[in-house]
Design an enzyme around this catalytic site. Structure first.
Site, short mmCIF file in Angstrom:
data_model
loop_
_atom_site.label_atom_id
_atom_site.label_comp_id
_atom_site.label_asym_id
_atom_site.label_seq_id
_atom_site.Cartn_x
_atom_site.Cartn_y
_atom_site.Cartn_z
N HIS A 1 0.98 -1.11 -0.03
CA HIS A 1 0.44 -0.20 -0.07
C HIS A 1 1.12 1.44 -0.06
O HIS A 1 1.38 1.61 1.15
CB HIS A 1 -0.68 0.02 1.31
CG HIS A 1 -1.98 0.89 1.39
ND1 HIS A 1 -3.24 0.59 1.67
CD2 HIS A 1 -2.05 2.28 1.10
CE1 HIS A 1 -4.30 1.77 1.42
NE2 HIS A 1 -3.34 2.85 1.05
N ARG B 1 1.66 8.91 -6.80
CA ARG B 1 1.66 9.86 -7.37
C ARG B 1 1.87 9.68 -8.73
O ARG B 1 1.76 11.57 -9.44
CB ARG B 1 1.64 11.53 -6.58
CG ARG B 1 1.52 11.04 -5.17
CD ARG B 1 -0.04 11.36 -4.72
NE ARG B 1 -0.10 11.79 -3.19
CZ ARG B 1 -0.85 10.49 -2.55
NH1 ARG B 1 -1.98 9.83 -2.82
NH2 ARG B 1 -1.32 10.82 -1.28
N ASN C 1 -5.36 5.17 -7.29
CA ASN C 1 -5.56 6.85 -7.71
C ASN C 1 -5.12 7.88 -7.75
O ASN C 1 -4.95 8.94 -6.97
CB ASN C 1 -6.07 7.00 -5.32
CG ASN C 1 -5.48 7.35 -4.80
OD1 ASN C 1 -4.11 6.94 -4.96
ND2 ASN C 1 -5.64 7.88 -4.25
N ASP D 1 -8.86 2.22 -3.86
CA ASP D 1 -8.41 2.19 -2.14
C ASP D 1 -8.02 4.93 -2.24
O ASP D 1 -7.69 5.10 -3.62
CB ASP D 1 -6.82 1.95 -1.89
CG ASP D 1 -6.77 3.19 -0.81
OD1 ASP D 1 -7.18 2.97 0.37
OD2 ASP D 1 -5.80 3.90 -0.69
N ASN E 1 -6.95 8.53 6.59
CA ASN E 1 -7.98 7.72 6.47
C ASN E 1 -7.61 6.23 6.30
O ASN E 1 -6.13 6.11 5.70
CB ASN E 1 -8.99 8.42 5.40
CG ASN E 1 -10.06 8.95 4.84
OD1 ASN E 1 -10.48 9.07 6.40
ND2 ASN E 1 -10.17 9.82 4.41
N ASP F 1 1.20 2.52 3.72
CA ASP F 1 -0.06 3.41 3.06
C ASP F 1 1.08 4.92 3.19
O ASP F 1 0.17 5.88 3.72
CB ASP F 1 -1.15 3.54 3.75
CG ASP F 1 -2.14 4.44 3.60
OD1 ASP F 1 -2.21 4.83 2.62
OD2 ASP F 1 -3.63 5.37 4.68
N HIS G 1 1.26 14.14 0.19
CA HIS G 1 0.80 15.90 0.07
C HIS G 1 1.45 16.58 0.26
O HIS G 1 2.48 16.74 0.90
CB HIS G 1 -0.27 15.57 1.24
CG HIS G 1 -1.16 14.60 0.88
ND1 HIS G 1 -2.20 14.54 -0.26
CD2 HIS G 1 -2.01 14.17 1.99
CE1 HIS G 1 -2.49 13.57 -0.03
NE2 HIS G 1 -3.02 12.46 0.97
N PRO H 1 -6.26 13.95 3.51
CA PRO H 1 -5.76 12.67 4.37
C PRO H 1 -4.65 11.86 4.26
O PRO H 1 -4.18 11.66 2.71
CB PRO H 1 -7.26 11.79 4.93
CG PRO H 1 -8.02 12.11 3.18
CD PRO H 1 -7.04 12.99 3.29
N GLY H 2 -3.66 10.86 5.03
CA GLY H 2 -2.31 11.30 4.51
C GLY H 2 -1.31 11.38 5.23
O GLY H 2 -1.07 12.32 5.48
C1 NCD Z 1 -4.36 7.96 0.57
C2 NCD Z 1 -4.33 9.03 -0.30
O1 NCD Z 1 -3.96 10.42 0.08
O2 NCD Z 1 -3.98 8.69 -1.08
N1 NCD Z 1 -4.91 8.97 2.20
C3 NCD Z 1 -5.67 8.33 3.24
O3 NCD Z 1 -5.52 8.92 4.59
N2 NCD Z 1 -5.12 7.44 3.76
C4 NCD Z 1 -6.23 7.33 -0.23
C5 NCD Z 1 -6.42 6.06 1.28
O4 NCD Z 1 -5.57 4.99 1.41
O5 NCD Z 1 -7.61 5.46 1.58
ZN ZN Z 2 -7.31 3.25 1.85
#
Ligand code: NCD
Ligand code: ZN
Length: 428
Positions: free
Chosen positions: A61, A65, A95, A155, A281, A308, A312, A326-327
């Site tokens: 995961h 980008r 994504n 995701d 998230n 994950d 950003h 989120p992230g």
């Molecule tokens: C992720 C993202 O920024 O692409 N953000 C997150 O908060 N985890 C997307 C995801 O994993 O849900």
């Molecule tokens: Zn996710």
């Protein structure tokens, strides 16, 4: 393109067991393990300094980008971050912009990763067109392309329509691929920015209840049961999810799960500062969730750690909490957080670290060249760890293009001294 290399790794203890040895990798394959080895012809030398040798880590995961948000991460910068974290394979989430919902994009991501050559970047394919949750993407075309997609996920979004998820599982069974579900019932998380608990209530933040995750985990377990095929739970974050996983396993349902380093270490007490770096998230939960996740990772109820890693830009994080994206970053700190939360407290030994960071994730997606035993004849995909190191995370010194680490200024245990991909040193 990545080429097979040769390296002599000196003075290391495989899995932390026994006396230090040298490990020779010739043309990408481990050819000798023993004391006082000669370097193979043309080999680099990597001084292991008495550290621990593990199979290279595999991340199911990662958000890289590219294409679309190369200002925040690229395949090149994300690969460097991965190598610095001890990873030899990462799965790049779909994504992106454009979304990786077709073979043109998934093949591109694979090719970019091979050109960079620091880590195998396996593209994740979207389950539905545009991540819209309505129409299934051409999963078969992506699986058959040069990117050989093995893992599919929407995701960032949940495949929330049960009929779409049912069909996706049936297709994945036919293709022999794995679906990783971002478990979030969207009706329960409209406007939600933080864990639905006392702290969010006091701070005036809209809550993301545990049930939003757990209701999807339960539903997907039942769909997997009926499909007679496996499903994977991305970023498990609650005590209830752990209980559901145990229940489903007890029923013989094939359900696997990952946990992130940040859900093992952090909780919603971090929200007090309203710092957007803590928005993620699923959200940071409570102490009891954290402890349940650790216990589940230790006993195998949760299969593996996945970062994950979600880069950003500063302007997307340094703003009002509810506006922050989120992230969190994760690749370069994952091993240290696993040592802090699992090895330090005695919940995992180094064999266990190899299992949750490398062997299990490789098995779940059917990667046959990763997560292999450290033995002659096996691929030279390896990480050397200094278990006694202490280091203070400096956001500006990370290889990632982004700076949104929640661990800035924290002093963490253990550090990756070197990473080897098919005999080539990719980090030291
Ligand atoms: C992720 C993202 O920024 O692409 N953000 C997150 O908060 N985890 C997307 C995801 O994993 O849900
Ligand atoms: Zn996710």
């Amino acid at each position: 393109m990545t080429v097979n290399g040769s390296v002599l790794i000196t003075n290391v203890r495989p899995y932390g067991d026994g006396e230090p040895v040298d490990v020779a990798v010739t043309d990408g394959t481990i050819t000798a393990i023993g004391a006082g080895l000669e370097a193979p012809d043309g080999a680099e030398v990597l001084d292991g300094r008495g550290g621990i040798l593990l199979p290279g880590f595999v991340d199911l995961h990662t958000h890289l980008r590219e294409p679309g948000r190369e200002d925040t991460e690229t395949v090149a910068s994300g690969s460097a971050a991965a190598a610095a974290g001890g990873y030899t394979a990462v799965f790049a989430m779909a994504n992106t912009d454009p979304v990786a919902d077709n073979a043109a994009v998934t093949d591109l991501v694979w090719r970019l990763g091979q050109e960079v050559g620091l880590v195998d970047v396996h593209p994740v394919g979207a389950v539905t067109v545009g991540l819209a949750g309505e129409q299934l993407a051409e999963m078969g075309m992506m699986a058959a392309g040069t990117g050989r997609v093995k893992l599919f996920s929407d995701d960032g979004k949940c495949v929330h329509d049960p009929l779409v998820m049912k069909r996706a599982l049936e297709y994945s069974k036919g293709l022999g691929v794995l679906i990783s579900q971002h478990s979030e019932e969207p009706r329960l998380t409209e406007g939600a920015v933080a864990h639905d608990g006392a702290i969010a209530a006091r701070l005036g933040l809209t809550g993301w209840p545990r049930a939003a995750e757990e209701s999807i985990v339960a539903r997907d377990a039942l769909l997997a049961r009926d499909a007679g095929y496996r499903v994977h739970v991305a970023h498990a974050s609650t005590e209830g999810t752990v209980e559901l996983l145990r229940w489903a396993r007890g029923q013989g349902i094939e359900i696997s799960a990952e946990v992130t380093p940040h859900h093992l270490l952090l909780d919603d007490s971090r929200l007090e500062t309203y710092d957007g770096v803590n928005r993620v998230n699923p959200p940071l939960r409570e102490e009891r969730d954290k402890l349940a996740l650790r216990a589940a990772l230790a006993d195998g109820t949760i299969d593996c750690v996945a970062t994950d890693h979600a880069p950003h830009a500063a302007q997307e994080k340094c703003c009002e909490f509810s506006q922050a994206r989120p992230g969190m970053l994760g690749l370069e700190t994952a091993l240290s957080i696993v040592v802090e939360t699992m090895v330090g407290p005695g919940l995992l030994d180094w064999r266990g670290v190899a299992r949750v960071m490398s062997e299990r994730p490789a098995q779940l997606v059917g990667l046959d060249d990763q997560g292999r035993p450290i033995a002659v004849g096996e691929p030279g995909n390896l990480a050397v760890v200094d278990p006694d190191a202490q280091w203070t995370v400096a956001a500006d010194e990370l290889a990632s293009k982004s700076r949104n680490t929640p661990y800035a200024e924290m002093t963490l245990p253990a550090r990756v001294l070197g990473t080897v991909l098919r005999g080539t040193v990719t980090h030291r």
